[in-house]
Design a protein around this motif. Structure first.
Motif, PDB file in Angstrom:
ATOM      1  N   ALA A 113       0.640  -1.078  -0.024  1.00  0.00           N
ATOM      2  CA  ALA A 113      -0.010  -0.127   0.175  1.00  0.00           C
ATOM      3  C   ALA A 113       0.802   1.334  -0.019  1.00  0.00           C
ATOM      4  O   ALA A 113       0.378   2.305  -0.633  1.00  0.00           O
ATOM      5  CB  ALA A 113      -0.975  -0.044   1.159  1.00  0.00           C
ATOM      6  N   MET A 114       2.151   1.124   0.482  1.00  0.00           N
ATOM      7  CA  MET A 114       2.949   2.116   0.177  1.00  0.00           C
ATOM      8  C   MET A 114       3.495   2.802  -0.916  1.00  0.00           C
ATOM      9  O   MET A 114       3.795   3.981  -1.141  1.00  0.00           O
ATOM     10  CB  MET A 114       4.050   2.111   1.354  1.00  0.00           C
ATOM     11  N   ALA A 115       3.387   1.763  -1.679  1.00  0.00           N
ATOM     12  CA  ALA A 115       3.955   2.124  -3.416  1.00  0.00           C
ATOM     13  C   ALA A 115       3.588   1.203  -4.174  1.00  0.00           C
ATOM     14  O   ALA A 115       4.380   0.297  -4.642  1.00  0.00           O
ATOM     15  CB  ALA A 115       5.271   2.308  -3.112  1.00  0.00           C
ATOM     16  N   PRO A 116       2.267   1.013  -4.499  1.00  0.00           N
ATOM     17  CA  PRO A 116       1.836  -0.300  -5.181  1.00  0.00           C
ATOM     18  C   PRO A 116       2.236  -0.511  -6.654  1.00  0.00           C
ATOM     19  O   PRO A 116       2.417  -1.502  -6.940  1.00  0.00           O
ATOM     20  CB  PRO A 116       0.154   0.241  -5.357  1.00  0.00           C
ATOM     21  N   GLU A 117       2.854   0.945  -7.077  1.00  0.00           N
ATOM     22  CA  GLU A 117       3.473   0.709  -8.408  1.00  0.00           C
ATOM     23  C   GLU A 117       4.624  -0.100  -8.506  1.00  0.00           C
ATOM     24  O   GLU A 117       5.278  -0.246  -9.602  1.00  0.00           O
ATOM     25  CB  GLU A 117       3.524   2.333  -8.961  1.00  0.00           C
ATOM     26  N   GLN A 118       5.481   0.114  -7.245  1.00  0.00           N
ATOM     27  CA  GLN A 118       6.848  -0.579  -7.086  1.00  0.00           C
ATOM     28  C   GLN A 118       6.818  -2.224  -6.930  1.00  0.00           C
ATOM     29  O   GLN A 118       7.921  -2.618  -6.831  1.00  0.00           O
ATOM     30  CB  GLN A 118       7.522   0.204  -6.138  1.00  0.00           C
ATOM     31  N   TYR A 119       5.603  -2.588  -6.646  1.00  0.00           N
ATOM     32  CA  TYR A 119       5.470  -4.078  -6.230  1.00  0.00           C
ATOM     33  C   TYR A 119       5.518  -4.844  -7.594  1.00  0.00           C
ATOM     34  O   TYR A 119       5.222  -4.584  -8.660  1.00  0.00           O
ATOM     35  CB  TYR A 119       3.923  -4.393  -5.613  1.00  0.00           C
ATOM     36  N   GLN A 120       6.098  -6.206  -7.412  1.00  0.00           N
ATOM     37  CA  GLN A 120       6.234  -6.969  -8.304  1.00  0.00           C
ATOM     38  C   GLN A 120       4.987  -7.585  -8.890  1.00  0.00           C
ATOM     39  O   GLN A 120       4.925  -8.929  -8.750  1.00  0.00           O
ATOM     40  CB  GLN A 120       7.415  -7.949  -8.091  1.00  0.00           C
ATOM     41  N   TRP A 121       4.159  -6.936  -9.432  1.00  0.00           N
ATOM     42  CA  TRP A 121       2.853  -7.689  -9.864  1.00  0.00           C
ATOM     43  C   TRP A 121       2.925  -8.563 -11.247  1.00  0.00           C
ATOM     44  O   TRP A 121       2.135  -9.170 -11.571  1.00  0.00           O
ATOM     45  CB  TRP A 121       1.862  -6.762 -10.565  1.00  0.00           C
ATOM     46  N   THR A 122       4.045  -8.531 -11.674  1.00  0.00           N
ATOM     47  CA  THR A 122       4.566  -9.296 -12.816  1.00  0.00           C
ATOM     48  C   THR A 122       4.812 -10.820 -12.548  1.00  0.00           C
ATOM     49  O   THR A 122       5.195 -11.709 -13.311  1.00  0.00           O
ATOM     50  CB  THR A 122       5.775  -8.789 -13.748  1.00  0.00           C
ATOM     51  N   TYR A 123       4.637 -11.228 -11.198  1.00  0.00           N
ATOM     52  CA  TYR A 123       4.808 -12.560 -10.682  1.00  0.00           C
ATOM     53  C   TYR A 123       3.551 -13.335 -10.629  1.00  0.00           C
ATOM     54  O   TYR A 123       2.871 -12.795 -10.108  1.00  0.00           O
ATOM     55  CB  TYR A 123       5.597 -12.421  -9.425  1.00  0.00           C
ATOM     56  N   LYS A 124       3.706 -14.410 -10.912  1.00  0.00           N
ATOM     57  CA  LYS A 124       2.383 -15.246 -10.882  1.00  0.00           C
ATOM     58  C   LYS A 124       2.160 -15.662  -9.467  1.00  0.00           C
ATOM     59  O   LYS A 124       2.239 -16.866  -9.332  1.00  0.00           O
ATOM     60  CB  LYS A 124       2.404 -16.696 -11.795  1.00  0.00           C
TER      61      LYS A 124
END
Length: 293
Positions: A263-274
């Motif tokens: 929640a502190m920086a959702p754009e920096q999270y590795q959403w590309t991981y399954k």
């Protein structure tokens, strides 16, 4: 690959990040696996978000993923002093100070957000730490990568039975161990509990490490500052239920703690991981359902 990483290590952070953003743009413009995996993940975890807003978050995610990849040259190619000079602020440093002063071991839980190589360098400079990692498929690159990471002072152990024993021994001796809590384990090694509202196979190992060693737990991560200003290192106390004797309760608390970090920086999270590949029995993988390879 090694030559490319070394070449990137010769460049200043700003130029490296611009190259990374260029890679991210390529991931965004084409129907890449990374883009589609992130699209599925964001649709699952933010179903109420406006479509246009979610697409903007998706694009930012890919730009940051590109920068994370390009920054490997910085962290594996420069010396420790230069890497540490990129840290602008350490938030809640007293949490780490107090944990290190305690006679119990410390389990550092570091989600895939920002740049975990920067965190590794900072922690290795503060204490002797043993970190579990997943070996690269290419033996030559894996050997080089492990050497570069261990040059910071960290001890790396693989995701094997021997590596698990090493983490237990480290914590039992009152030392510091690092674990990535948001990787999907084998079914036998996890429990399915909610993560951002989605049933998620979650590693049971942090629960077992804490229960069997009496160690303390800390969330830790390094976030990228804008305009190539460097990084901020953060420490947070996890949800108190992470110490529960009940594995389901503890793993749910672990996921809530990761949610707080994201929640502190959702754009920096590795959403590309399954992250949601293995669903409860009978439920198909959301990636297969979306036609993502």
């Amino acid at each position: 690959m090694i030559g490319l990483v070394r070449l990137l290590g010769l460049l200043p952070l700003g130029l490296t990040q611009r190259i990374g953003r260029g890679l991210g743009w390529l991931l965004w413009l084409r129907r890449t696996r990374s883009r589609e995996v992130a699209r599925v993940n964001l649709a699952l975890t933010a179903p109420d978000m406006d479509t246009a807003e979610r697409d903007q978050l998706l694009k930012k995610t890919l730009l940051h993923n590109g920068m994370t990849g390009a920054e490997m040259g910085v962290f594996w190619g420069k010396n420790t002093i230069d890497v540490l000079s990129l840290i602008r602020r350490v938030h809640n440093a007293k949490l780490l100070d107090d944990a290190l002063a305690d006679s119990r071991g410390v389990l550092i839980l570091a989600p895939h957000i920002g740049n975990w190589e920067q965190l590794n360098t900072y922690l290795s400079n503060r204490c002797q730490i043993t970190i579990m990692f997943k070996p690269a498929k290419n033996p030559q690159f894996d050997s080089w990568m492990r050497q570069r990471r261990q040059n910071t002072g960290a001890t790396l152990v693989p995701t094997t039975a021997g590596g698990v024993r090493a983490l237990f021994k480290t914590l039992q001796q009152g030392s510091v161990a690092g674990f990535l809590p948001d990787q999907e384990p084998e079914r036998r090694s996890g429990v399915i509990v909610p993560f951002m509202g989605v049933p998620t196979l979650t590693p049971r190992m942090p629960h077992e490490l804490l229960q069997r060693t009496g160690a303390l737990a800390l969330m830790a991560f390094a976030l990228r500052r804008p305009d190539a200003e460097g990084f901020d290192v953060h420490f947070l106390e996890p949800d108190a239920d992470i110490y529960s004797k009940d594995a389901n309760v503890a793993c749910t608390a672990l996921n809530r703690s990761v949610e707080q970090v994201v929640a502190m920086a959702p754009e920096q999270y590795q959403w590309t991981y399954k992250r949601f590949k293995r669903q409860p029995d009978g439920t198909p993988s959301p990636y297969k359902a979306a036609g993502v390879p």
